[in-house]
Structures are given as C-alpha cells and as structure tokens.
Scaffold this motif. Structure first.
Motif, short mmCIF file in Angstrom:
data_model
loop_
_atom_site.label_atom_id
_atom_site.label_comp_id
_atom_site.label_asym_id
_atom_site.label_seq_id
_atom_site.Cartn_x
_atom_site.Cartn_y
_atom_site.Cartn_z
N PHE A 45 -44.39 21.48 -65.63
CA PHE A 45 -43.20 21.52 -65.02
C PHE A 45 -43.11 23.11 -64.54
CE2 PHE A 45 -43.14 18.94 -69.28
CZ PHE A 45 -43.44 17.72 -68.50
N THR A 46 -42.60 23.04 -63.25
CA THR A 46 -42.68 24.49 -62.76
C THR A 46 -41.16 24.71 -62.18
OG1 THR A 46 -44.83 24.15 -61.89
CG2 THR A 46 -43.55 25.82 -60.88
N VAL A 47 -40.75 25.85 -62.62
CA VAL A 47 -39.20 26.44 -62.39
C VAL A 47 -39.51 27.33 -61.17
CG1 VAL A 47 -37.31 27.43 -63.32
CG2 VAL A 47 -38.62 26.05 -64.46
N SER A 48 -38.67 27.25 -59.93
CA SER A 48 -38.72 28.04 -58.89
C SER A 48 -37.25 27.86 -58.44
CB SER A 48 -39.66 27.69 -57.85
OG SER A 48 -39.17 26.48 -57.39
N ASN A 49 -37.07 28.89 -57.15
CA ASN A 49 -35.87 28.90 -56.70
C ASN A 49 -35.49 27.52 -55.97
OD1 ASN A 49 -37.47 29.16 -54.44
ND2 ASN A 49 -36.62 30.99 -53.95
N GLU A 50 -36.46 26.86 -55.80
CA GLU A 50 -36.23 25.39 -55.08
C GLU A 50 -35.73 24.44 -56.25
OE1 GLU A 50 -39.28 23.58 -52.62
OE2 GLU A 50 -40.28 25.42 -53.21
N LEU A 62 -39.48 16.82 -57.16
CA LEU A 62 -38.74 18.04 -57.22
C LEU A 62 -37.30 17.83 -57.37
CD1 LEU A 62 -38.50 21.13 -56.74
CD2 LEU A 62 -38.28 20.54 -54.34
N ILE A 63 -36.72 18.15 -58.51
CA ILE A 63 -35.20 17.99 -58.71
C ILE A 63 -34.52 19.31 -58.42
CG2 ILE A 63 -33.52 17.54 -60.42
CD1 ILE A 63 -35.65 16.35 -62.18
N PRO A 64 -33.77 19.52 -57.33
CA PRO A 64 -33.15 20.61 -57.00
C PRO A 64 -32.34 21.26 -57.94
CG PRO A 64 -32.84 18.88 -55.27
CD PRO A 64 -33.54 18.17 -56.42
N LEU A 65 -32.25 22.76 -58.20
CA LEU A 65 -31.57 23.34 -58.94
C LEU A 65 -30.16 22.91 -59.08
CD1 LEU A 65 -32.89 27.02 -58.77
CD2 LEU A 65 -33.16 25.35 -60.86
N LEU A 142 -37.36 26.99 -71.16
CA LEU A 142 -37.32 26.47 -69.89
C LEU A 142 -35.93 26.21 -69.39
CD1 LEU A 142 -38.68 24.36 -67.83
CD2 LEU A 142 -37.83 22.44 -69.40
N ILE A 143 -34.97 25.96 -70.51
CA ILE A 143 -33.54 25.78 -70.03
C ILE A 143 -32.85 27.30 -69.53
CG2 ILE A 143 -31.63 25.37 -70.78
CD1 ILE A 143 -32.49 23.28 -72.83
N GLU A 144 -33.40 28.34 -70.11
CA GLU A 144 -32.90 29.62 -69.81
C GLU A 144 -33.22 30.03 -68.26
OE1 GLU A 144 -34.09 31.94 -73.06
OE2 GLU A 144 -32.38 31.41 -74.38
N GLU A 145 -34.75 29.61 -68.23
CA GLU A 145 -35.37 30.03 -66.85
C GLU A 145 -34.56 29.30 -65.87
OE1 GLU A 145 -37.58 31.79 -63.92
OE2 GLU A 145 -37.25 32.42 -65.93
N LEU A 146 -34.37 28.09 -66.07
CA LEU A 146 -33.80 27.08 -65.17
C LEU A 146 -32.34 27.60 -64.66
CD1 LEU A 146 -34.48 23.62 -66.01
CD2 LEU A 146 -35.09 24.65 -63.85
N SER A 147 -31.53 28.25 -65.73
CA SER A 147 -30.20 28.90 -65.53
C SER A 147 -30.41 30.15 -64.91
CB SER A 147 -29.76 28.89 -67.10
OG SER A 147 -29.34 27.83 -67.77
N ARG A 148 -31.49 30.92 -65.10
CA ARG A 148 -31.59 32.15 -64.48
C ARG A 148 -32.02 31.98 -62.97
NH1 ARG A 148 -35.07 35.37 -62.65
NH2 ARG A 148 -37.07 34.33 -63.15
N GLN A 149 -32.52 30.91 -62.63
CA GLN A 149 -32.73 30.79 -61.25
C GLN A 149 -31.53 30.30 -60.62
OE1 GLN A 149 -35.69 30.96 -59.25
NE2 GLN A 149 -36.88 31.75 -60.82
N GLN A 150 -30.90 29.27 -61.31
CA GLN A 150 -29.67 28.54 -60.86
C GLN A 150 -28.69 29.78 -60.54
OE1 GLN A 150 -27.24 25.91 -62.96
NE2 GLN A 150 -27.72 24.36 -61.58
N LYS A 151 -28.48 30.71 -61.30
CA LYS A 151 -27.30 31.67 -61.12
C LYS A 151 -28.07 32.75 -60.00
CE LYS A 151 -25.97 31.70 -65.78
NZ LYS A 151 -26.06 32.53 -67.17
N ALA A 152 -29.22 32.83 -59.72
CA ALA A 152 -29.73 33.66 -58.96
C ALA A 152 -29.72 33.08 -57.43
CB ALA A 152 -31.29 34.01 -58.88
N LEU A 153 -29.27 31.69 -57.41
CA LEU A 153 -29.21 30.99 -56.05
C LEU A 153 -27.75 31.18 -55.65
CD1 LEU A 153 -30.72 28.88 -54.32
CD2 LEU A 153 -29.94 26.97 -55.78
N LYS A 154 -26.78 31.40 -56.69
CA LYS A 154 -25.46 31.23 -56.33
C LYS A 154 -25.08 32.70 -55.52
CE LYS A 154 -24.06 27.80 -59.48
NZ LYS A 154 -23.45 27.45 -60.63
#
Length: 154
Positions: A45-50, A62-65, A142-154
């Motif tokens: 399970f890979t977390v990225s800005n995508e 791929l599930i978008p952020l 995992l959840i924290e990294e997804l949240s971090r990436q989602q905040k960086a996207l905004k």
C-alpha cells in the motif's frame, strides 16, 4: 489358433481439441492459484500525492486522496468491531487468514479489503460509497501519512 486384429478407426480431431482446451483451462487455473498465493505475501500500500495505491492482486487500484474521508478513518480490531466484520464476499478471495477484494460488511456497507491480521486494520471510508480496510503493521502511521499528504494537496 490364429487371431485377427481389427483396429478401431481413430477418433476425430475434435476429441483432441476438447482435451487441449480442457488442459489449457486447468493450466490457467493453476497459474492463477500460484499468482494469488504469491500476491497474498507481496501486497503493498503506497501513499503518495496521487493517493493510496493498493498493489497485490486483481483488486489493486489507485484511490485518489480526495476520495478518502480521513477525518472518519480509524484503527480497528475486527475481532471486536462486529459491525465492520466482513459478512459476504461479493467478489474477492476469502481464505483463512486472508481476505482481499469486495465484501459486504455486517453493517451493510460495501468494503474493499486487504486483511491478513484482523487486529491491526486501518478502516478508511471513501466518498465513492465504500470503505477500504487494510492490515498493516502500523495502521495509525498509514492514516497519519495519508492525512499529511491530503493536507499538502490543499
């Protein structure tokens, strides 16, 4: 005493095609089982800005952020969280100690599972009408990294 042998007329080639097709179907089944056995041990399970990329077997994607409801994401133990236990497999692999694919949960929700350890599961709802449930060693991270990436996207 003398004997005379009368050979049978050879079968038509249709019979050989039948055996060839059955053999190919069986071989494809064996190859699929070997691939599923391999993918059970190598899912990632890979977390990225995508977004969140699920790689493993037929149900990877791929599930978008933007589709992840991370404010509702939690760490759960499926042994005690009865409402979110998988009830029916609708399209997936369900083996002892391994559940991957689409399932209906006890509470009626649709879920995409990659679960091997029921005690360490990240449960992440989506805006697409289903929940993602993943077994990882550290579901909180995992959840924290997804949240971090989602905040960086905004």
């Amino acid at each position: 005493m003398s004997s005379t042998v009368f050979p049978m007329i050879p079968a038509a080639s249709k019979s050989l095609w039948f055996f060839a097709i059955i053999s190919l179907v069986l071989l494809a089944g064996v190859v699929l089982m070997i691939w599923l056995a391999w993918s059970m041990r190598h899912a990632t399970f890979t977390v990225s800005n995508e977004g969140l990329r699920l790689q493993g077997d037929l149900y990877g994607r791929l599930i978008p952020l933007q589709s992840l409801k991370l404010d509702e994401a939690v760490v759960t133990n499926l042994n005690t969280d009865r409402g979110h236990q998988p009830k029916w497999r609708t399209m997936g692999t369900g083996l002892p100690g391994y559940a991957a694919g689409w399932f209906k949960l006890r509470n009626g929700e649709k879920a995409l599972l990659y679960v091997t350890d029921r005690t360490h599961v990240a449960r992440i709802p989506t805006t697409e009408g289903y929940t993602v449930m993943l077994s990882v060693a550290d579901p909180t991270a995992l959840i924290e990294e997804l949240s971090r990436q989602q905040k960086a996207l905004k």
